[in-house]
Design a protein around this motif. Structure first.
Motif, short mmCIF file in Angstrom:
data_model
loop_
_atom_site.label_atom_id
_atom_site.label_comp_id
_atom_site.label_asym_id
_atom_site.label_seq_id
_atom_site.Cartn_x
_atom_site.Cartn_y
_atom_site.Cartn_z
N GLY A 1 0.82 -1.21 0.00
CA GLY A 1 0.00 0.00 0.00
C GLY A 1 0.85 1.26 0.00
O GLY A 1 0.55 2.23 -0.71
N ASP A 2 1.94 1.23 0.76
CA ASP A 2 2.87 2.36 0.77
C ASP A 2 3.55 2.50 -0.59
O ASP A 2 3.80 3.63 -1.06
CB ASP A 2 3.92 2.19 1.86
CG ASP A 2 3.33 2.32 3.25
OD1 ASP A 2 2.28 2.97 3.40
OD2 ASP A 2 3.90 1.73 4.19
N SER B 1 1.94 6.43 -7.13
CA SER B 1 0.87 7.28 -7.65
C SER B 1 1.03 8.75 -7.29
O SER B 1 0.68 9.63 -8.08
CB SER B 1 -0.48 6.76 -7.15
OG SER B 1 -0.53 6.80 -5.72
N GLU B 2 1.57 9.02 -6.09
CA GLU B 2 1.63 10.40 -5.64
C GLU B 2 3.00 11.04 -5.84
O GLU B 2 3.10 12.14 -6.38
CB GLU B 2 1.22 10.48 -4.17
CG GLU B 2 -0.23 10.05 -3.93
CD GLU B 2 -0.64 10.16 -2.48
OE1 GLU B 2 0.17 10.68 -1.67
OE2 GLU B 2 -1.76 9.72 -2.14
N ARG B 3 4.06 10.35 -5.43
CA ARG B 3 5.37 10.98 -5.51
C ARG B 3 5.98 10.86 -6.90
O ARG B 3 6.37 11.86 -7.49
CB ARG B 3 6.30 10.40 -4.46
CG ARG B 3 5.74 10.45 -3.05
CD ARG B 3 6.82 10.49 -1.99
NE ARG B 3 7.52 11.76 -1.98
CZ ARG B 3 8.53 12.04 -1.15
NH1 ARG B 3 8.95 11.11 -0.29
NH2 ARG B 3 9.13 13.21 -1.18
N LEU B 4 6.05 9.65 -7.43
CA LEU B 4 6.58 9.51 -8.79
C LEU B 4 5.60 10.08 -9.81
O LEU B 4 6.01 10.72 -10.78
CB LEU B 4 6.87 8.04 -9.10
CG LEU B 4 8.05 7.40 -8.36
CD1 LEU B 4 8.31 5.99 -8.90
CD2 LEU B 4 9.31 8.25 -8.46
N GLY B 5 4.31 9.83 -9.59
CA GLY B 5 3.32 10.34 -10.53
C GLY B 5 3.26 11.84 -10.61
O GLY B 5 2.78 12.40 -11.61
N GLY B 6 3.73 12.51 -9.58
CA GLY B 6 3.69 13.96 -9.57
C GLY B 6 4.92 14.64 -10.13
O GLY B 6 4.97 15.88 -10.18
N LEU B 7 5.91 13.87 -10.56
CA LEU B 7 7.14 14.46 -11.09
C LEU B 7 6.92 14.97 -12.51
O LEU B 7 6.29 14.31 -13.34
CB LEU B 7 8.27 13.44 -11.09
CG LEU B 7 8.76 12.96 -9.73
CD1 LEU B 7 9.83 11.89 -9.90
CD2 LEU B 7 9.29 14.12 -8.89
#
Length: 259
Positions: free
Chosen positions: A224-225, A231-237
């Protein structure tokens, strides 16, 4: 310096080592020490139920039976990684404790380091067992403890020798290891590499050749982590076009350096 990872198509592999230990070993690619250049990461795939053969021997995978394919990637630039790597991000010690344990930084020589026969004998003994005591090094090399101490300090100061830490990540709460292959737009590669280097989950990050141009090794507590990180950290790059993720089911062998 090369890095190899086994990609079995199925089956069991040799159990990973469970002891935390500190090993000293010669660093390849430094002045005075031969080493392959540039660095590379090699991946190979084994036939089902036959993955044990690749982790138990020292043969090149191309000559190992039942290896189906080998994929090699050149490491162009390392953004994060090293002898301590991810341990620096755990904040297990306060700054004063870290300072008390930290050795003085090496001062690499301007030119190649000349190694004599006694140096080579000492490095060969450490290559066999980086945890060897002074008494064991005396017996293996025929040198006195005082001479060995002086040589070890000289080699470490010159950058020829360094101490690496091998540790079991599960007791630290990091049970999920994954390799992420990011495809970034060329203009965004450096920025993305520098960004992931600062992520607490990232253990290694480098620009590489191949279909993906940024390789990132990630440690997370749960799947889950890992999902949240993807989704959030890599996806936001900015500039990241795609991410391929491979879970490590079992570590067969840690990275080592052979003559």
């Amino acid at each position: 310096m090369g890095a190899g990872r086994l990609r079995p198509a199925g089956g069991r592999a040799d159990p990973e080592r469970r002891r935390v230990r500190r090993r000293a070993r010669p660093q390849e690619g430094l002045p005075g020490r031969p080493g392959p250049s540039p660095r590379s990461a090699r991946w190979w795939r084994c036939a089902p139920r036959r993955s044990r053969c690749c982790g138990s021997g020292r043969r090149w995978p191309g000559r190992t039976p039942r290896v189906i394919s080998v994929t090699a990637h050149c490491v162009l630039r390392t953004f994060f990684g090293g002898p301590l790597g991810w341990l620096r991000k755990t904040a297990a010690l306060d700054p004063e404790e870290e300072a008390a344990l930290r050795l003085p930084p090496p001062s690499p020589a301007a030119g190649p380091v000349a190694l004599d026969a006694a140096d080579e004998s000492l490095l060969a003994a450490l290559r066999r067992d980086g945890r060897a005591t002074l008494a064991e090094l005396e017996a293996a090399t025929g040198q006195s403890a005082a001479a060995i101490g002086r040589r070890l300090e000289r080699l470490r100061t010159a950058g020829v020798l360094y101490f690496a830490v091998e540790y079991d990540r599960e007791p630290l709460g990091q049970g999920v290891e994954a390799m992420c292959w990011l495809t970034c737009a060329p203009y965004a590669l450096a920025e993305a590499g520098q960004a992931v280097a600062g992520h607490g989950e990232v253990r290694f990050a480098a620009a590489v050749t191949g279909r993906a141009n940024l390789a990132v090794l990630v440690l997370c507590r749960t799947t889950g982590d890992l999902y949240t990180y993807l989704s959030e950290r890599l996806g936001g790059l900015t500039g990241v076009q795609s991410v391929e993720t491979t879970l490590a089911l079992r570590r067969v062998k840690a990275l080592t350096y052979a003559p």
